[in-house]
Design a protein around this motif. Structure first.
Motif, PDB file in Angstrom:
ATOM      1  N   LYS A 106       0.832  -1.211   0.000  1.00 28.78           N
ATOM      2  CA  LYS A 106       0.000   0.000   0.000  1.00 28.78           C
ATOM      3  C   LYS A 106       0.864   1.258   0.000  1.00 28.78           C
ATOM      4  O   LYS A 106       0.575   2.219  -0.717  1.00 28.78           O
ATOM      5  CB  LYS A 106      -0.924  -0.021   1.231  1.00 28.78           C
ATOM      6  CG  LYS A 106      -2.046   0.959   1.145  1.00 28.78           C
ATOM      7  CD  LYS A 106      -3.032   0.724   2.270  1.00 28.78           C
ATOM      8  CE  LYS A 106      -4.413   0.975   1.750  1.00 28.78           C
ATOM      9  NZ  LYS A 106      -5.446   0.705   2.711  1.00 28.78           N
ATOM     10  N   MET A 107       1.943   1.255   0.778  1.00 30.62           N
ATOM     11  CA  MET A 107       2.849   2.408   0.812  1.00 30.62           C
ATOM     12  C   MET A 107       3.480   2.642  -0.557  1.00 30.62           C
ATOM     13  O   MET A 107       3.548   3.789  -1.027  1.00 30.62           O
ATOM     14  CB  MET A 107       3.947   2.182   1.864  1.00 30.62           C
ATOM     15  CG  MET A 107       3.435   2.243   3.286  1.00 30.62           C
ATOM     16  SD  MET A 107       4.639   1.689   4.506  1.00 30.62           S
ATOM     17  CE  MET A 107       5.809   2.996   4.417  1.00 30.62           C
ATOM     18  N   LEU A 108       3.913   1.569  -1.202  1.00 34.48           N
ATOM     19  CA  LEU A 108       4.501   1.702  -2.528  1.00 34.48           C
ATOM     20  C   LEU A 108       3.484   2.278  -3.509  1.00 34.48           C
ATOM     21  O   LEU A 108       3.794   3.178  -4.282  1.00 34.48           O
ATOM     22  CB  LEU A 108       5.018   0.346  -3.014  1.00 34.48           C
ATOM     23  CG  LEU A 108       5.626   0.325  -4.418  1.00 34.48           C
ATOM     24  CD1 LEU A 108       6.805   1.292  -4.534  1.00 34.48           C
ATOM     25  CD2 LEU A 108       6.049  -1.102  -4.776  1.00 34.48           C
ATOM     26  N   LEU A 120       3.136   6.011  -2.887  1.00 37.02           N
ATOM     27  CA  LEU A 120       4.264   6.772  -3.409  1.00 37.02           C
ATOM     28  C   LEU A 120       4.195   6.861  -4.928  1.00 37.02           C
ATOM     29  O   LEU A 120       4.579   7.884  -5.511  1.00 37.02           O
ATOM     30  CB  LEU A 120       5.588   6.152  -2.959  1.00 37.02           C
ATOM     31  CG  LEU A 120       5.886   6.282  -1.463  1.00 37.02           C
ATOM     32  CD1 LEU A 120       7.099   5.446  -1.083  1.00 37.02           C
ATOM     33  CD2 LEU A 120       6.078   7.738  -1.070  1.00 37.02           C
ATOM     34  N   ARG A 121       3.685   5.817  -5.567  1.00 34.49           N
ATOM     35  CA  ARG A 121       3.559   5.852  -7.026  1.00 34.49           C
ATOM     36  C   ARG A 121       2.438   6.781  -7.471  1.00 34.49           C
ATOM     37  O   ARG A 121       2.582   7.522  -8.437  1.00 34.49           O
ATOM     38  CB  ARG A 121       3.298   4.440  -7.559  1.00 34.49           C
ATOM     39  CG  ARG A 121       4.531   3.576  -7.566  1.00 34.49           C
ATOM     40  CD  ARG A 121       4.241   2.183  -8.044  1.00 34.49           C
ATOM     41  NE  ARG A 121       5.478   1.411  -8.148  1.00 34.49           N
ATOM     42  CZ  ARG A 121       5.506   0.105  -8.264  1.00 34.49           C
ATOM     43  NH1 ARG A 121       4.384  -0.600  -8.317  1.00 34.49           N
ATOM     44  NH2 ARG A 121       6.665  -0.520  -8.352  1.00 34.49           N
ATOM     45  N   SER A 122       1.310   6.749  -6.797  1.00 34.64           N
ATOM     46  CA  SER A 122       0.161   7.524  -7.270  1.00 34.64           C
ATOM     47  C   SER A 122       0.108   8.946  -6.706  1.00 34.64           C
ATOM     48  O   SER A 122      -0.392   9.850  -7.374  1.00 34.64           O
ATOM     49  CB  SER A 122      -1.142   6.795  -6.947  1.00 34.64           C
ATOM     50  OG  SER A 122      -1.312   6.674  -5.552  1.00 34.64           O
ATOM     51  N   GLU A 123       0.621   9.146  -5.507  1.00 33.08           N
ATOM     52  CA  GLU A 123       0.508  10.450  -4.862  1.00 33.08           C
ATOM     53  C   GLU A 123       1.822  11.219  -4.807  1.00 33.08           C
ATOM     54  O   GLU A 123       1.841  12.370  -4.401  1.00 33.08           O
ATOM     55  CB  GLU A 123      -0.056  10.274  -3.448  1.00 33.08           C
ATOM     56  CG  GLU A 123      -1.443   9.649  -3.450  1.00 33.08           C
ATOM     57  CD  GLU A 123      -1.934   9.259  -2.065  1.00 33.08           C
ATOM     58  OE1 GLU A 123      -1.375   9.768  -1.067  1.00 33.08           O
ATOM     59  OE2 GLU A 123      -2.859   8.450  -1.992  1.00 33.08           O
ATOM     60  N   TRP A 160      10.788  10.057   0.553  1.00 31.54           N
ATOM     61  CA  TRP A 160      10.918   8.855  -0.257  1.00 31.54           C
ATOM     62  C   TRP A 160      10.064   8.992  -1.506  1.00 31.54           C
ATOM     63  O   TRP A 160       9.025   9.635  -1.486  1.00 31.54           O
ATOM     64  CB  TRP A 160      10.424   7.643   0.530  1.00 31.54           C
ATOM     65  CG  TRP A 160      11.227   7.353   1.750  1.00 31.54           C
ATOM     66  CD1 TRP A 160      10.965   7.759   3.031  1.00 31.54           C
ATOM     67  CD2 TRP A 160      12.426   6.591   1.824  1.00 31.54           C
ATOM     68  NE1 TRP A 160      11.923   7.293   3.892  1.00 31.54           N
ATOM     69  CE2 TRP A 160      12.838   6.570   3.162  1.00 31.54           C
ATOM     70  CE3 TRP A 160      13.203   5.930   0.866  1.00 31.54           C
ATOM     71  CZ2 TRP A 160      13.981   5.902   3.585  1.00 31.54           C
ATOM     72  CZ3 TRP A 160      14.340   5.260   1.288  1.00 31.54           C
ATOM     73  CH2 TRP A 160      14.720   5.257   2.630  1.00 31.54           C
ATOM     74  N   LYS A 161      10.516   8.353  -2.590  1.00 32.77           N
ATOM     75  CA  LYS A 161       9.723   8.305  -3.811  1.00 32.77           C
ATOM     76  C   LYS A 161       9.850   6.912  -4.419  1.00 32.77           C
ATOM     77  O   LYS A 161      10.809   6.181  -4.153  1.00 32.77           O
ATOM     78  CB  LYS A 161      10.167   9.370  -4.810  1.00 32.77           C
ATOM     79  CG  LYS A 161      11.559   9.154  -5.394  1.00 32.77           C
ATOM     80  CD  LYS A 161      11.890  10.244  -6.387  1.00 32.77           C
ATOM     81  CE  LYS A 161      13.286  10.013  -6.983  1.00 32.77           C
ATOM     82  NZ  LYS A 161      13.612  11.036  -7.973  1.00 32.77           N
ATOM     83  N   ALA A 172      -9.151  16.020 -17.021  1.00 31.43           N
ATOM     84  CA  ALA A 172      -8.738  14.647 -16.720  1.00 31.43           C
ATOM     85  C   ALA A 172      -8.587  14.457 -15.214  1.00 31.43           C
ATOM     86  O   ALA A 172      -8.253  15.378 -14.480  1.00 31.43           O
ATOM     87  CB  ALA A 172      -7.424  14.332 -17.424  1.00 31.43           C
ATOM     88  N   ALA A 173      -8.854  13.251 -14.777  1.00 27.81           N
ATOM     89  CA  ALA A 173      -8.691  12.875 -13.371  1.00 27.81           C
ATOM     90  C   ALA A 173      -8.081  11.487 -13.323  1.00 27.81           C
ATOM     91  O   ALA A 173      -8.172  10.721 -14.290  1.00 27.81           O
ATOM     92  CB  ALA A 173     -10.049  12.871 -12.660  1.00 27.81           C
ATOM     93  N   ASP A 174      -7.457  11.170 -12.201  1.00 22.77           N
ATOM     94  CA  ASP A 174      -6.937   9.816 -12.035  1.00 22.77           C
ATOM     95  C   ASP A 174      -8.117   8.850 -12.035  1.00 22.77           C
ATOM     96  O   ASP A 174      -9.075   9.030 -11.278  1.00 22.77           O
ATOM     97  CB  ASP A 174      -6.173   9.681 -10.710  1.00 22.77           C
ATOM     98  CG  ASP A 174      -4.836  10.398 -10.742  1.00 22.77           C
ATOM     99  OD1 ASP A 174      -4.330  10.655 -11.849  1.00 22.77           O
ATOM    100  OD2 ASP A 174      -4.300  10.685  -9.672  1.00 22.77           O
ATOM    101  N   PHE A 175      -8.067   7.859 -12.873  1.00 21.62           N
ATOM    102  CA  PHE A 175      -9.144   6.888 -13.033  1.00 21.62           C
ATOM    103  C   PHE A 175      -8.510   5.512 -12.973  1.00 21.62           C
ATOM    104  O   PHE A 175      -7.533   5.240 -13.673  1.00 21.62           O
ATOM    105  CB  PHE A 175      -9.837   7.113 -14.385  1.00 21.62           C
ATOM    106  CG  PHE A 175     -11.187   6.460 -14.515  1.00 21.62           C
ATOM    107  CD1 PHE A 175     -12.311   7.027 -13.929  1.00 21.62           C
ATOM    108  CD2 PHE A 175     -11.330   5.290 -15.235  1.00 21.62           C
ATOM    109  CE1 PHE A 175     -13.558   6.443 -14.067  1.00 21.62           C
ATOM    110  CE2 PHE A 175     -12.569   4.695 -15.375  1.00 21.62           C
ATOM    111  CZ  PHE A 175     -13.690   5.271 -14.798  1.00 21.62           C
TER     112      PHE A 175
END
Length: 191
Positions: free
Chosen positions: A23-25, A28-31, A77-78, A170-173
């Motif tokens: 979930k953390m990964l 970091l990827r999406s947010e 972190w990223k 556009a939005a994250d979908f």
């Protein structure tokens, strides 16, 4: 933007087999980049746990320091890659256990995403409610045909990544795509 991905070894799969790390990964990827404190707040866990999980992710190459941020006190972190891919299922039973734990963690995260989407659905603007779906399709196919279909779907989703990068509407979908034989219909025999 070209999609970067990582194909973890068995040790990496073991690290990702923990749902909190996965979930953390994903966060970091999406947010984008975050500190242990920020992630702890979002996940409702303490910063000690978060820091431990972040170190495990870093050890296996899933995340890296975000050097442009931070002030010496806060470590940012990223995600090191935008995607995780799996190699073919391992033959060794111990390695298979790590693979299965990872897949179970992925399934838990997907199920939570769907539950969150259902809960938030009534709050969405009408256009986004109408664009959303919770559908399944039960079809009879061979394993070879099923693999060809999932490959085509993957290619289609990768093409969509760049379509709306600069569009203000556009939005994250999220497209969660799962494909599998209907449980209980193949008898679980070895292939």
């Amino acid at each position: 933007m070209e999609l970067t991905s990582i194909t973890p070894d068995v040790a990496g799969l073991r690290a990702l087999g923990h749902p909190t790390r996965l979930k953390m990964l994903g966060m970091l990827r999406s947010e984008g980049p975050a500190t242990a404190t920020t992630l702890a707040t979002r996940l409702g866990i303490n910063t000690g746990q978060t820091s431990y999980h972040l170190r495990q992710l870093a050890q296996h190459g899933f995340i890296v320091d975000e050097r442009e941020r931070g002030d010496g006190r806060d470590r940012w972190w990223k995600a090191a890659h935008q995607s995780t891919r799996t190699a073919p299922e391992p033959a060794d039973p111990a390695d298979r256990e790590a693979f299965d734990a990872y897949i179970r963690a992925v399934a838990m995260i997907y199920a939570q995403n769907i539950q969150d989407a259902v809960r938030e659905g009534p709050l969405l603007p009408k256009a986004w409610r109408e664009a959303s779906t919770f559908s399944d399709y039960h079809v009879r196919v061979t394993a070879k045909h099923a693999e060809a279909l999932t490959t085509r779907m993957h290619e289609l989703f990768m093409e969509l990544r760049e379509d709306a990068d600069d569009d203000p509407d556009a939005a994250d979908f999220v497209f969660q795509f799962q494909a599998f034989p209907r449980p209980g219909h193949l008898g679980g025999e070895e292939a």
